[in-house]
Design a protein around this motif. Structure first.
Motif, PDB file in Angstrom:
ATOM      1  N   ASP A  49       0.862  -1.182   0.000  1.00  0.00           N
ATOM      2  CA  ASP A  49       0.000   0.000   0.000  1.00  0.00           C
ATOM      3  C   ASP A  49       0.899   1.233   0.000  1.00  0.00           C
ATOM      4  N   SER A  50       0.523   2.241  -0.779  1.00  0.00           N
ATOM      5  CA  SER A  50       1.264   3.499  -0.836  1.00  0.00           C
ATOM      6  C   SER A  50       0.263   4.640  -0.889  1.00  0.00           C
ATOM      7  N   ILE A  51       0.743   5.837  -0.607  1.00  0.00           N
ATOM      8  CA  ILE A  51      -0.098   7.035  -0.693  1.00  0.00           C
ATOM      9  C   ILE A  51       0.747   8.175  -1.257  1.00  0.00           C
ATOM     10  N   SER A  52       0.115   9.025  -2.063  1.00  0.00           N
ATOM     11  CA  SER A  52       0.778  10.240  -2.533  1.00  0.00           C
ATOM     12  C   SER A  52      -0.098  11.431  -2.168  1.00  0.00           C
ATOM     13  N   ARG A  60       0.464  13.281 -12.141  1.00  0.00           N
ATOM     14  CA  ARG A  60       1.354  12.141 -11.907  1.00  0.00           C
ATOM     15  C   ARG A  60       0.990  11.101 -12.957  1.00  0.00           C
ATOM     16  N   GLY A  61       1.941  10.797 -13.811  1.00  0.00           N
ATOM     17  CA  GLY A  61       1.698   9.793 -14.838  1.00  0.00           C
ATOM     18  C   GLY A  61       1.966  10.350 -16.215  1.00  0.00           C
ATOM     19  N   LEU A  62       1.805   9.511 -17.107  1.00  0.00           N
ATOM     20  CA  LEU A  62       1.161   8.207 -17.164  1.00  0.00           C
ATOM     21  C   LEU A  62       2.208   7.119 -16.885  1.00  0.00           C
ATOM     22  N   ARG A  75      -7.497   4.829  -5.186  1.00  0.00           N
ATOM     23  CA  ARG A  75      -8.605   5.670  -4.733  1.00  0.00           C
ATOM     24  C   ARG A  75      -8.055   6.982  -4.194  1.00  0.00           C
ATOM     25  N   CYS A  76      -8.865   7.998  -4.266  1.00  0.00           N
ATOM     26  CA  CYS A  76      -8.534   9.289  -3.669  1.00  0.00           C
ATOM     27  C   CYS A  76      -9.143   9.282  -2.269  1.00  0.00           C
ATOM     28  N   SER A  77      -8.290   9.301  -1.265  1.00  0.00           N
ATOM     29  CA  SER A  77      -8.785   9.234   0.107  1.00  0.00           C
ATOM     30  C   SER A  77      -9.119  10.607   0.675  1.00  0.00           C
ATOM     31  N   TYR A  78      -8.567  11.675   0.064  1.00  0.00           N
ATOM     32  CA  TYR A  78      -8.866  13.040   0.509  1.00  0.00           C
ATOM     33  C   TYR A  78      -8.731  13.967  -0.681  1.00  0.00           C
ATOM     34  N   SER A 131      -4.397   6.886  -2.746  1.00  0.00           N
ATOM     35  CA  SER A 131      -3.911   5.634  -2.171  1.00  0.00           C
ATOM     36  C   SER A 131      -3.827   4.569  -3.250  1.00  0.00           C
ATOM     37  N   TYR A 132      -2.781   3.762  -3.171  1.00  0.00           N
ATOM     38  CA  TYR A 132      -2.544   2.694  -4.135  1.00  0.00           C
ATOM     39  C   TYR A 132      -2.354   1.391  -3.376  1.00  0.00           C
ATOM     40  N   ARG A 133      -2.924   0.332  -3.877  1.00  0.00           N
ATOM     41  CA  ARG A 133      -2.679  -1.026  -3.363  1.00  0.00           C
ATOM     42  C   ARG A 133      -2.228  -1.820  -4.584  1.00  0.00           C
ATOM     43  N   ILE A 134      -0.968  -2.296  -4.586  1.00  0.00           N
ATOM     44  CA  ILE A 134      -0.407  -2.949  -5.766  1.00  0.00           C
ATOM     45  C   ILE A 134      -0.145  -4.426  -5.518  1.00  0.00           C
ATOM     46  N   ASP A 135      -0.067  -5.186  -6.627  1.00  0.00           N
ATOM     47  CA  ASP A 135      -0.001  -6.642  -6.510  1.00  0.00           C
ATOM     48  C   ASP A 135       1.405  -7.234  -6.552  1.00  0.00           C
ATOM     49  N   ARG A 136       2.431  -6.407  -6.610  1.00  0.00           N
ATOM     50  CA  ARG A 136       3.789  -6.932  -6.465  1.00  0.00           C
ATOM     51  C   ARG A 136       4.724  -5.818  -6.023  1.00  0.00           C
ATOM     52  N   PRO A 137       5.804  -6.167  -5.356  1.00  0.00           N
ATOM     53  CA  PRO A 137       6.712  -5.127  -4.854  1.00  0.00           C
ATOM     54  C   PRO A 137       7.229  -4.231  -5.981  1.00  0.00           C
TER      55      PRO A 137
END
Length: 183
Positions: A49-52, A60-62, A75-78, A131-137
């Protein structure tokens, strides 16, 4: 929590929670293994899990990852962001199509982005936490960036770009990235 397929991107989903609001504020479940499982995803596949935090106008991106790619829940948490997903999987029925979402702390909706898709967003509010939840390191050696203003993609960013990393500002075009993948 409701899961909806994203028609523009094969294999992408939008997860919309049901916030419970009262005079104190709200409570919302933002991840539910059973709902994730119900659309054929493995909830245990997510390992980081990460947050920016971004200020208004930041893009940010692509971004995407080479090799096996990287699936993620975003997701945007705030605050509020304009979120973009571009399908770069050559064998996908939605190859080169894009989907746009307004994600916000108000709704707490989450987008599932399949591996092989590029992702980016622009902050629409003075502060936006994503917030990001990713499936590999994360492995920086696999990072791939595509120009946010690539004319072939013509992403309809809602605001002028204010700030971005040097990596994002100097990113190659989609055509250059695809040519490198073929080499």
């Amino acid at each position: 929590m409701k899961a909806t397929e994203v028609p523009e991107i094969a294999g992408a989903f939008l997860f919309e929670p049901t916030p419970h609001a009262d005079e104190r504020g709200f409570f919302s479940r933002t991840f539910d293994a059973d709902v994730i499982r119900s659309v054929g995803l493995d909830p245990h596949a997510f390992v980081q899990d990460s947050i920016s935090r971004s200020v208004r106008g930041v893009i940010r991106g692509l971004h995407l990852r080479s090799g096996a790619g990287e699936a993620k829940l975003v997701r945007c948490s705030y605050g509020k962001v304009f979120d973009v997903v571009v399908d770069l999987r050559p064998d996908s029925p939605t190859y080169l199509k894009q989907a746009h979402f307004e994600l916000s702390g108000e709704t707490q909706a989450t987008v599932y982005i399949p591996a092989g898709c590029a992702h980016g967003f622009q902050a629409l509010t003075p502060t936006a936490d994503t917030s990001y939840r990713i499936d590999r390191p994360h492995d920086p050696a696999e990072d791939v960036t595509i120009a946010f203003d690539d004319p072939e993609l013509a992403v309809p960013w809602p605001l002028p770009a204010t700030l971005m990393s040097a990596r994002d500002r100097e990113a190659p075009s989609l055509a250059q990235v695809l040519k490198q993948k073929e080499a």
